[in-house]
Scaffold this motif. Structure first.
Motif, PDB file in Angstrom:
ATOM      1  N   ARG A   1      39.065  47.039  25.531  1.00 25.06           N
ATOM      2  CA  ARG A   1      40.116  46.694  26.485  1.00 25.06           C
ATOM      3  C   ARG A   1      39.603  45.550  27.336  1.00 25.06           C
ATOM      4  NH1 ARG A   1      41.533  51.470  29.774  1.00 25.06           N
ATOM      5  NH2 ARG A   1      41.840  52.294  27.701  1.00 25.06           N
ATOM      6  N   LEU A   2      40.545  44.803  27.925  1.00 30.13           N
ATOM      7  CA  LEU A   2      40.188  43.717  28.833  1.00 30.13           C
ATOM      8  C   LEU A   2      40.824  43.970  30.185  1.00 30.13           C
ATOM      9  CD1 LEU A   2      40.503  40.408  26.736  1.00 30.13           C
ATOM     10  CD2 LEU A   2      38.412  41.494  27.575  1.00 30.13           C
ATOM     11  N   VAL A   3      40.065  43.711  31.247  1.00 34.16           N
ATOM     12  CA  VAL A   3      40.593  43.784  32.604  1.00 34.16           C
ATOM     13  C   VAL A   3      40.646  42.363  33.158  1.00 34.16           C
ATOM     14  CG1 VAL A   3      40.245  44.650  34.928  1.00 34.16           C
ATOM     15  CG2 VAL A   3      39.688  46.100  32.969  1.00 34.16           C
ATOM     16  N   PHE A   4      41.870  41.901  33.442  1.00 33.63           N
ATOM     17  CA  PHE A   4      42.086  40.533  33.920  1.00 33.63           C
ATOM     18  C   PHE A   4      42.210  40.572  35.435  1.00 33.63           C
ATOM     19  CE2 PHE A   4      43.627  36.329  32.244  1.00 33.63           C
ATOM     20  CZ  PHE A   4      43.641  35.692  33.479  1.00 33.63           C
ATOM     21  N   ASP A   5      41.202  40.069  36.120  1.00 35.03           N
ATOM     22  CA  ASP A   5      41.222  39.983  37.576  1.00 35.03           C
ATOM     23  C   ASP A   5      42.103  38.810  37.980  1.00 35.03           C
ATOM     24  OD1 ASP A   5      40.765  39.724  40.292  1.00 35.03           O
ATOM     25  OD2 ASP A   5      38.596  39.970  40.146  1.00 35.03           O
TER      26      ASP A   5
ATOM     27  N   LYS B   1      51.526  45.486  41.507  1.00 34.36           N
ATOM     28  CA  LYS B   1      50.963  46.574  40.720  1.00 34.36           C
ATOM     29  C   LYS B   1      50.309  46.000  39.468  1.00 34.36           C
ATOM     30  CE  LYS B   1      55.363  47.313  38.334  1.00 34.36           C
ATOM     31  NZ  LYS B   1      56.450  48.281  38.018  1.00 34.36           N
ATOM     32  N   GLU B   2      49.509  46.821  38.821  1.00 37.66           N
ATOM     33  CA  GLU B   2      48.874  46.416  37.576  1.00 37.66           C
ATOM     34  C   GLU B   2      49.889  46.380  36.438  1.00 37.66           C
ATOM     35  OE1 GLU B   2      44.796  47.961  35.826  1.00 37.66           O
ATOM     36  OE2 GLU B   2      46.414  49.283  35.166  1.00 37.66           O
ATOM     37  N   SER B   3      49.722  45.425  35.519  1.00 38.49           N
ATOM     38  CA  SER B   3      50.585  45.307  34.337  1.00 38.49           C
ATOM     39  C   SER B   3      49.717  45.302  33.078  1.00 38.49           C
ATOM     40  CB  SER B   3      51.412  44.025  34.392  1.00 38.49           C
ATOM     41  OG  SER B   3      52.204  43.978  35.553  1.00 38.49           O
ATOM     42  N   VAL B   4      50.354  45.556  31.951  1.00 39.35           N
ATOM     43  CA  VAL B   4      49.634  45.579  30.676  1.00 39.35           C
ATOM     44  C   VAL B   4      50.289  44.629  29.691  1.00 39.35           C
ATOM     45  CG1 VAL B   4      49.039  46.965  28.651  1.00 39.35           C
ATOM     46  CG2 VAL B   4      48.733  47.915  30.922  1.00 39.35           C
ATOM     47  N   VAL B   5      49.478  43.796  29.047  1.00 35.09           N
ATOM     48  CA  VAL B   5      49.898  43.004  27.894  1.00 35.09           C
ATOM     49  C   VAL B   5      48.918  43.319  26.767  1.00 35.09           C
ATOM     50  CG1 VAL B   5      50.995  41.178  29.236  1.00 35.09           C
ATOM     51  CG2 VAL B   5      48.571  40.997  28.699  1.00 35.09           C
TER      52      VAL B   5
ATOM     53  N   ILE C   1      44.357  45.148  21.325  1.00 31.10           N
ATOM     54  CA  ILE C   1      43.816  45.883  22.456  1.00 31.10           C
ATOM     55  C   ILE C   1      44.613  45.554  23.714  1.00 31.10           C
ATOM     56  CG2 ILE C   1      41.496  45.924  21.458  1.00 31.10           C
ATOM     57  CD1 ILE C   1      40.714  43.784  23.525  1.00 31.10           C
ATOM     58  N   LYS C   2      44.522  46.448  24.707  1.00 33.49           N
ATOM     59  CA  LYS C   2      45.236  46.266  25.963  1.00 33.49           C
ATOM     60  C   LYS C   2      44.507  45.274  26.872  1.00 33.49           C
ATOM     61  CE  LYS C   2      46.706  51.082  25.722  1.00 33.49           C
ATOM     62  NZ  LYS C   2      46.447  52.439  26.227  1.00 33.49           N
ATOM     63  N   VAL C   3      45.308  44.489  27.570  1.00 31.83           N
ATOM     64  CA  VAL C   3      44.795  43.612  28.623  1.00 31.83           C
ATOM     65  C   VAL C   3      45.465  44.049  29.920  1.00 31.83           C
ATOM     66  CG1 VAL C   3      44.534  41.249  29.455  1.00 31.83           C
ATOM     67  CG2 VAL C   3      44.532  41.706  26.988  1.00 31.83           C
ATOM     68  N   PHE C   4      44.676  44.565  30.853  1.00 25.86           N
ATOM     69  CA  PHE C   4      45.201  45.045  32.130  1.00 25.86           C
ATOM     70  C   PHE C   4      45.131  43.907  33.147  1.00 25.86           C
ATOM     71  CE2 PHE C   4      43.726  48.770  29.878  1.00 25.86           C
ATOM     72  CZ  PHE C   4      44.744  49.687  30.086  1.00 25.86           C
ATOM     73  N   PHE C   5      46.301  43.426  33.570  1.00 26.26           N
ATOM     74  CA  PHE C   5      46.349  42.338  34.544  1.00 26.26           C
ATOM     75  C   PHE C   5      46.480  42.925  35.948  1.00 26.26           C
ATOM     76  CE2 PHE C   5      48.677  39.378  37.257  1.00 26.26           C
ATOM     77  CZ  PHE C   5      47.841  38.274  37.172  1.00 26.26           C
ATOM     78  N   ARG C   6      45.511  42.600  36.796  1.00 27.60           N
ATOM     79  CA  ARG C   6      45.493  43.117  38.167  1.00 27.60           C
ATOM     80  C   ARG C   6      45.649  41.967  39.162  1.00 27.60           C
ATOM     81  NH1 ARG C   6      40.416  47.255  37.156  1.00 27.60           N
ATOM     82  NH2 ARG C   6      41.588  48.671  35.783  1.00 27.60           N
ATOM     83  N   PRO C   7      46.809  41.892  39.790  1.00 32.94           N
ATOM     84  CA  PRO C   7      47.007  40.832  40.787  1.00 32.94           C
ATOM     85  C   PRO C   7      46.086  41.049  41.977  1.00 32.94           C
ATOM     86  CG  PRO C   7      48.791  42.429  40.880  1.00 32.94           C
ATOM     87  CD  PRO C   7      47.966  42.786  39.680  1.00 32.94           C
ATOM     88  N   PRO C   8      45.704  39.994  42.644  1.00 27.01           N
ATOM     89  CA  PRO C   8      44.812  40.146  43.795  1.00 27.01           C
ATOM     90  C   PRO C   8      45.510  40.843  44.954  1.00 27.01           C
ATOM     91  CG  PRO C   8      45.601  37.883  43.620  1.00 27.01           C
ATOM     92  CD  PRO C   8      46.065  38.583  42.390  1.00 27.01           C
ATOM     93  N   GLY C   9      44.707  41.518  45.788  1.00 22.03           N
ATOM     94  CA  GLY C   9      45.234  42.095  47.019  1.00 22.03           C
ATOM     95  C   GLY C   9      45.828  43.474  46.915  1.00 22.03           C
ATOM     96  N   LEU C  10      45.644  44.185  45.774  1.00 19.84           N
ATOM     97  CA  LEU C  10      46.172  45.544  45.675  1.00 19.84           C
ATOM     98  C   LEU C  10      45.430  46.455  46.662  1.00 19.84           C
ATOM     99  CD1 LEU C  10      46.679  46.038  41.834  1.00 19.84           C
ATOM    100  CD2 LEU C  10      48.349  45.362  43.567  1.00 19.84           C
TER     101      LEU C  10
ATOM    102  N   ASN D   1      37.948  54.775  31.524  1.00 20.32           N
ATOM    103  CA  ASN D   1      37.721  53.812  32.600  1.00 20.32           C
ATOM    104  C   ASN D   1      37.692  52.370  32.097  1.00 20.32           C
ATOM    105  OD1 ASN D   1      35.091  53.328  31.557  1.00 20.32           O
ATOM    106  ND2 ASN D   1      34.217  54.948  32.846  1.00 20.32           N
ATOM    107  N   ASP D   2      37.380  51.439  32.985  1.00 18.93           N
ATOM    108  CA  ASP D   2      37.418  50.015  32.634  1.00 18.93           C
ATOM    109  C   ASP D   2      36.430  49.640  31.536  1.00 18.93           C
ATOM    110  OD1 ASP D   2      39.379  49.619  34.484  1.00 18.93           O
ATOM    111  OD2 ASP D   2      38.115  48.593  35.958  1.00 18.93           O
ATOM    112  N   TYR D   3      35.421  50.447  31.333  1.00 18.70           N
ATOM    113  CA  TYR D   3      34.371  50.127  30.359  1.00 18.70           C
ATOM    114  C   TYR D   3      34.567  50.858  29.030  1.00 18.70           C
ATOM    115  CZ  TYR D   3      32.455  48.649  34.814  1.00 18.70           C
ATOM    116  OH  TYR D   3      32.290  48.064  36.051  1.00 18.70           O
ATOM    117  N   GLY D   4      35.667  51.592  28.920  1.00 23.57           N
ATOM    118  CA  GLY D   4      35.953  52.308  27.694  1.00 23.57           C
ATOM    119  C   GLY D   4      35.332  53.688  27.630  1.00 23.57           C
ATOM    120  N   ALA D   5      34.593  54.078  28.666  1.00 22.96           N
ATOM    121  CA  ALA D   5      33.995  55.411  28.713  1.00 22.96           C
ATOM    122  C   ALA D   5      35.007  56.414  29.264  1.00 22.96           C
ATOM    123  CB  ALA D   5      32.734  55.395  29.579  1.00 22.96           C
TER     124      ALA D   5
END
Length: 250
Positions: free
Chosen positions: A32-36, A101-105, A130-139, A222-226
């Motif tokens: 998975r990818l987490v997009f800051d 909020k967080e979004s998924v592509v 795989i999922k890419v979780f896009f997290r906008p700043p300031g949540l 979690n974010d690391y796949g664990a």
């Protein structure tokens, strides 16, 4: 005659499976990818474990059409030599995604193998997604707190008990191994699932009326796949949250 035809068919299927396996030569460096959202891009490595091949990569939002999300992958088409790797960069256009909020592509990586030199060989272009979780700043909250914010509740519909899950938080929660233990009975309402921010999901239980006094356990990815383990005690029809299960020290 029938046995010969059946044997030929089996051999053909075996060869097709071998060709399919041979073409599945790539692996990704993450599940998975987490997009800051504070940054413009995120990257992932693609390793070629087989022969020379091409890869085609793109982002989609709903799984049906390419280019439906405001992201680009570069390079979109790349040649990777045997036992080598390629860095892919996922770039956000800067607008078009929710900011509250967080979004998924989805990142798609499809391998295109070289033409086989053997005759009558089936080759398939294998795609990894795989999922890419896009997290906008300031949540306002942090992603690691999301599993604890879920609300779990036993309800009833048309005479059947339901397990109701509500996500009041700002992040997606991916879960597996959801288990209810009531008395001597154990039930798995769903194998795995992902619940989005603000979403509620319900799963039918097997008719027991004792499920509203039970122990719930689940694993959150979690974010690391664990996987992190959580536990909650369901008491009547009240909505409750779960707490983290401490891992035993080695």
């Amino acid at each position: 005659m029938f046995n010969r035809r059946f044997f030929s068919l089996c051999m053909g299927l075996q060869c097709a499976l071998m060709a399919t396996q041979a073409s599945a030569g790539i692996s990704l460096s993450a599940t998975r990818l987490v997009f800051d959202g504070e940054h413009r891009e995120v990257s992932i490595k693609v390793r070629n474990n087989g022969d020379d091949l091409l890869i085609q990569s793109w982002i989609d939002g709903d799984g049906s059409t390419a280019g439906s999300a405001p992201f680009a992958v570069t390079p979109p088409l790349a040649r990777i030599l045997a036992k080598q790797q390629q860095l892919l960069r996922v770039i956000y256009e800067g607008t078009g995604m929710p900011t509250d909020k967080e979004s998924v592509v989805w990142l798609n990586v499809q391998e295109i193998p070289q033409a086989s030199k053997e005759k009558n060989t089936l080759q398939l272009a294998v795609r990894q997604r795989i999922k890419v979780f896009f997290r906008p700043p300031g949540l306002a909250t942090k992603a690691y707190l999301a599993p604890k914010q879920l609300l779990w509740q036993i309800g009833e519909q048309e005479g059947h008990a339901l397990l109701k899950i509500t996500n009041p938080g700002l992040y997606h929660v991916s879960m597996s191994d959801i288990t209810l233990q009531f008395g001597a009975k154990t039930e798995h309402p769903v194998d795995s699932m992902m619940i989005a921010p603000g979403e509620t999901k319900s799963f039918t239980l097997k008719g027991t009326k004792n499920a509203n006094y039970s122990t719930l356990t689940f694993s959150s990815i979690n974010d690391y796949g664990a996987q992190d383990r959580y536990k909650a005690t369901l008491n009547g029809n009240s909505a409750v949250s779960a707490t983290a299960v401490q891992k035993n020290a080695d």
